[in-house]
Design a protein around this motif. Structure first.
Motif, PDB file in Angstrom:
ATOM      1  N   ASN A 271       0.803  -1.216   0.000  1.00  0.00           N
ATOM      2  CA  ASN A 271       0.000   0.000   0.000  1.00  0.00           C
ATOM      3  C   ASN A 271       0.840   1.272   0.000  1.00  0.00           C
ATOM      4  O   ASN A 271       0.464   2.271   0.597  1.00  0.00           O
ATOM      5  CB  ASN A 271      -1.009  -0.017   1.163  1.00  0.00           C
TER       6      ASN A 271
ATOM      7  N   GLU B 125      -0.885  -2.064   9.199  1.00  0.00           N
ATOM      8  CA  GLU B 125      -0.296  -1.617   7.930  1.00  0.00           C
ATOM      9  C   GLU B 125      -0.349  -2.668   6.822  1.00  0.00           C
ATOM     10  O   GLU B 125      -0.446  -2.324   5.649  1.00  0.00           O
ATOM     11  CB  GLU B 125       1.146  -1.149   8.145  1.00  0.00           C
ATOM     12  N   ALA B 132      -3.893  -5.744   5.188  1.00  0.00           N
ATOM     13  CA  ALA B 132      -3.876  -4.711   6.214  1.00  0.00           C
ATOM     14  C   ALA B 132      -5.028  -4.930   7.193  1.00  0.00           C
ATOM     15  O   ALA B 132      -5.951  -5.697   6.924  1.00  0.00           O
ATOM     16  CB  ALA B 132      -3.992  -3.342   5.547  1.00  0.00           C
ATOM     17  N   MET B 133      -4.973  -4.228   8.336  1.00  0.00           N
ATOM     18  CA  MET B 133      -6.041  -4.277   9.348  1.00  0.00           C
ATOM     19  C   MET B 133      -6.325  -5.731   9.745  1.00  0.00           C
ATOM     20  O   MET B 133      -7.476  -6.145   9.887  1.00  0.00           O
ATOM     21  CB  MET B 133      -7.323  -3.629   8.783  1.00  0.00           C
ATOM     22  N   GLN B 189      -3.917  11.498   5.529  1.00  0.00           N
ATOM     23  CA  GLN B 189      -3.074  10.785   4.553  1.00  0.00           C
ATOM     24  C   GLN B 189      -3.405  11.188   3.118  1.00  0.00           C
ATOM     25  O   GLN B 189      -2.938  10.549   2.179  1.00  0.00           O
ATOM     26  CB  GLN B 189      -3.195   9.257   4.710  1.00  0.00           C
ATOM     27  N   ALA B 352      -7.845   5.809   2.776  1.00  0.00           N
ATOM     28  CA  ALA B 352      -7.085   4.717   3.385  1.00  0.00           C
ATOM     29  C   ALA B 352      -8.018   3.813   4.162  1.00  0.00           C
ATOM     30  O   ALA B 352      -9.082   4.239   4.606  1.00  0.00           O
ATOM     31  CB  ALA B 352      -6.017   5.289   4.313  1.00  0.00           C
ATOM     32  N   GLY B 353      -7.622   2.574   4.344  1.00  0.00           N
ATOM     33  CA  GLY B 353      -8.344   1.660   5.215  1.00  0.00           C
ATOM     34  C   GLY B 353      -7.925   1.870   6.658  1.00  0.00           C
ATOM     35  O   GLY B 353      -6.829   2.375   6.920  1.00  0.00           O
ATOM     36  N   HIS B 354      -8.785   1.524   7.587  1.00  0.00           N
ATOM     37  CA  HIS B 354      -8.488   1.727   9.012  1.00  0.00           C
ATOM     38  C   HIS B 354      -9.120   0.618   9.827  1.00  0.00           C
ATOM     39  O   HIS B 354     -10.101   0.006   9.407  1.00  0.00           O
ATOM     40  CB  HIS B 354      -9.022   3.087   9.473  1.00  0.00           C
ATOM     41  N   HIS B 378       2.678   7.381   4.380  1.00  0.00           N
ATOM     42  CA  HIS B 378       3.497   6.208   4.014  1.00  0.00           C
ATOM     43  C   HIS B 378       4.809   6.694   3.430  1.00  0.00           C
ATOM     44  O   HIS B 378       5.293   6.206   2.417  1.00  0.00           O
ATOM     45  CB  HIS B 378       2.743   5.289   3.036  1.00  0.00           C
TER      46      HIS B 378
HETATM   47  N1  URP Z   1      -4.282   4.044   7.293  1.00  0.00           N
HETATM   48  C1  URP Z   1      -3.462   3.232   6.673  1.00  0.00           C
HETATM   49  O1  URP Z   1      -2.461   3.628   6.141  1.00  0.00           O
HETATM   50  N2  URP Z   1      -3.816   1.946   6.666  1.00  0.00           N
HETATM   51  C2  URP Z   1      -3.114   0.949   5.968  1.00  0.00           C
HETATM   52  C3  URP Z   1      -4.102   0.161   5.205  1.00  0.00           C
HETATM   53  C4  URP Z   1      -4.356   0.775   3.886  1.00  0.00           C
HETATM   54  O2  URP Z   1      -3.624   0.441   2.968  1.00  0.00           O
HETATM   55  O3  URP Z   1      -5.264   1.580   3.739  1.00  0.00           O
END
Ligand code: URP
Ligand code: URP
Lengths: 406, 406
Positions: A271, B125, B132-133, B189, B352-354, B378
């Protein structure tokens, strides 16, 4: 007559050093595995009554005296380092066949006019430290001592420090070991001998080779929250360059080859938009003029790709080794040797680079090829049969003796 | 009122753990650095009088009792792991702002109705272990315990073994810790808040996200001696896929994003035709229907590229997280808190994912965003100002108190 089983046993014994479960070898230059195979070679040449010296680059020279030791030795040899996922024959065959020639002469109590020499050249493969053929290139004066010592692997370790660490830095300067001629036995690494059912390749020369390093520098950023319009993705021009390099080879079919073999992406996270990409380019052609044209095409493709990419970058030449024509007397010695043994042979131009290319600048030089199954090399499945290895070593012995008698 | 300096000091203190010379952090999940920041957090929550527990995935739950401890706790938090070349704010801000809220309430001697909780979710991450998550996904039952434990990093180490090795595997099963609601403060972000001069993003939802792993398997062979016509170069279709993924995003402009972030080439040697290439694909869109269309386009592009390439390969989905709309009551609590503090705010959908995405399945949840300079994340240069961090923590405090009073 050489003893094929003894040669084969030595091949299989050294294949354990860095041997991988898939039947290949991982013996990167100046690694711990390289140190172990060097120790093996040191013991083997001592047992064969030879005198070993080594130079500033770790190149190893084992000499068997002749009747006239004022003559420069006739050299045989190649390299004991391998690719990260290499096979059992690339390089090793040429060194161990040289050793087998010496053992055979010892058994027969035969003395040559000139001394004979078996050489192990350092870092032929160029995988850990680019460019390839670095030890022989340093020896021949193609690269300065500082240039060679300063080359760094992907972890930032220098050639000089790695050589020091395995304890094989010697005192002999470039060209410090006289060479009267050199014969390098090697696997073909290509499909031609097998396809035509020939036992032996009489190598008349080696095609030209140019290596480059390309870098693209964009900006690492989040893949989810960074809109497409705001990106500086270093991987997109890298993808274009990979395609462009391939297209350059096809534009000069059928003899040209061009490849991106190494790619490193940073930070290389699922990512993160790639912030930096480094690639290597390898282009070859038997004709220097065509290779020069390919070089120009690469530079213009790179400039075009960079201009359209929105990222910055650069293209740096790493090595430029012109096509080489080998020595007619040496070639004749190989042809005669193949005929005498009743082996089928054809002339061939090497697609791969070899230490012989650099040594040809200093002394009459040529090479002998044996077939590679399926043309495959730089692969754990690389395969050359017992009889083929033995035939190559026999031609090496006879060619050296023929050249010595001349 | 929260104390901005205390929050900032904690941010800068933990930034030393895995801190890099360029001002960023390298603190990969379940690494030795992760263990150190966990120890720091453990000591900090103990000093704040909280009770710490942790679950099967190493997720850490620190609880401060309320007046009515039969109520499930209101959670704050995010993650303490970072990208390989990450910044100082992504994730860490949400955890440390939660801690700052607790410290502020302790200073003021203020007791809430419900207990409060600060959470550190494991492996948000997804760089070392994809997807991720993963910790919050395991907790929420999106992934099974075995699925999570079985994920492997690029060195083949499993999540389960890495968690065991740093000593943070607990007993609490998935959903084993009750959660009444969750508020996650995070940096945006992306570029929107900065561009519009807003202090606070009232996050109404998160766009959908799909990850894939693609592999191409050709045949490693010598770059010099293998004619173009006989090659199986795994890097050529990989280059085509990189371009195709980018094109899919552009075809759904302006909201779609799609990226290849990770590429691994084997054996990755200058003079070896790539035998195997692995890539990751990350595609996102706020509308699930569009993301489904992009998924179909990816599969057909992959099939087309593979068919024309002469190599074999496969495309495997790794995660599929649908777009999420956050809880209206939680969103209202954030909006009210921002208004009360006189901060400018706008609604925003997260790119972004969370962890909040998975927790939203279990409990009313929302997020608060603060600006990211230049929209950059990032990246070691990721930057959010002191006042912006403090403002975010203040809104977090007020939103939690507002929600608790309800
Ligand atoms: N917030 C963040 O960077 N999460 C990592 C997962 C993603 O790639 O969105
Ligand atoms: N023979 C051989 O594989 N040499 C390595 C240098 C090259 O790439 O040609």
């Amino acid at each position: 007559k050489i003893r094929g089983e003894r040669l084969w046993d030595s091949l299989m014994e050294t294949a354990q050093i860095g041997g991988t479960p898939d039947g290949g070898i991982r013996r990167l230059t100046l690694s711990e595995e390289d140190a172990r195979v060097r120790a093996w070679f040191q013991a083997a040449v001592a047992a064969a009554g030879m005198t070993l010296s080594h130079d500033l680059f770790g190149n190893m020279f084992a000499v068997r005296p002749g009747k006239n030791n004022a003559l420069p030795p006739i050299a045989m040899g190649s390299h004991l380092d391998t690719q990260p996922t290499g096979g059992k024959f690339d390089g090793v065959l040429g060194v161990l066949a040289g050793l087998e020639v010496i053992r055979t002469l010892n058994d027969a109590g035969l003395e040559t006019e000139a001394p004979l020499m078996v050489v192990n050249w350092t870092n032929e493969e160029g995988s850990r430290f680019s460019p390839a053929m670095l030890g022989s290139g340093g020896f021949a004066g193609v690269y300065s001592v500082d240039q060679v010592n300063g080359r760094r692997d992907s972890e930032g370790i220098s050639f000089g420090d790695a050589l020091e660490a395995i304890g094989w830095r010697g005192d002999l300067p470039p060209k410090g070991q006289p060479i009267g001629a050199m014969f390098e036995l090697h696997i073909e690494q290509g499909p031609i001998l097998e396809a035509e059912g020939k036992d032996i390749g009489i190598v008349t020369g080696v095609q030209g080779l140019r290596w480059y390093e390309a870098v693209f520098e964009g900006r690492a950023a989040h893949t989810g929250s960074t809109p497409m319009a705001l990106r500086k993705n270093a991987l997109l021009p890298a993808a274009d360059l990979i395609r462009a390099v391939d297209a350059i080879a096809h534009a000069h079919a059928p003899d040209a080859v061009a490849t991106v073999g190494h790619v490193s992406v940073s930070p290389n996270s699922n990512n993160v938009i790639p912030g930096e990409v480094r690639l290597t380019v390898d282009m070859r052609h038997p004709k220097d003029a065509v290779l020069a044209a390919m070089d120009a095409e690469l530079h213009s493709a790179f400039a075009r790709i960079l201009a359209g990419s929105g990222v910055s970058g650069g293209l740096t030449p790493v090595s430029d080794v012109a096509a080489v024509a080998f020595d007619p007397d040496c070639i004749r010695a190989v042809r005669d040797a193949a005929e005498r043994s009743g082996l089928s042979a054809r002339e061939i131009v090497s697609g791969a680079g070899h230490d012989a290319v650099h040594i040809a600048r200093l002394a009459p030089t040529t090479m002998i090829f044996v077939p590679s199954a399926g043309g495959l090399s730089h692969n754990p499945a690389e395969s050359t049969a017992f009889e083929e290895c033995a035939a190559g070593a026999q031609v090496l012995l006879d060619a050296v003796l023929g050249y010595d008698r001349r």
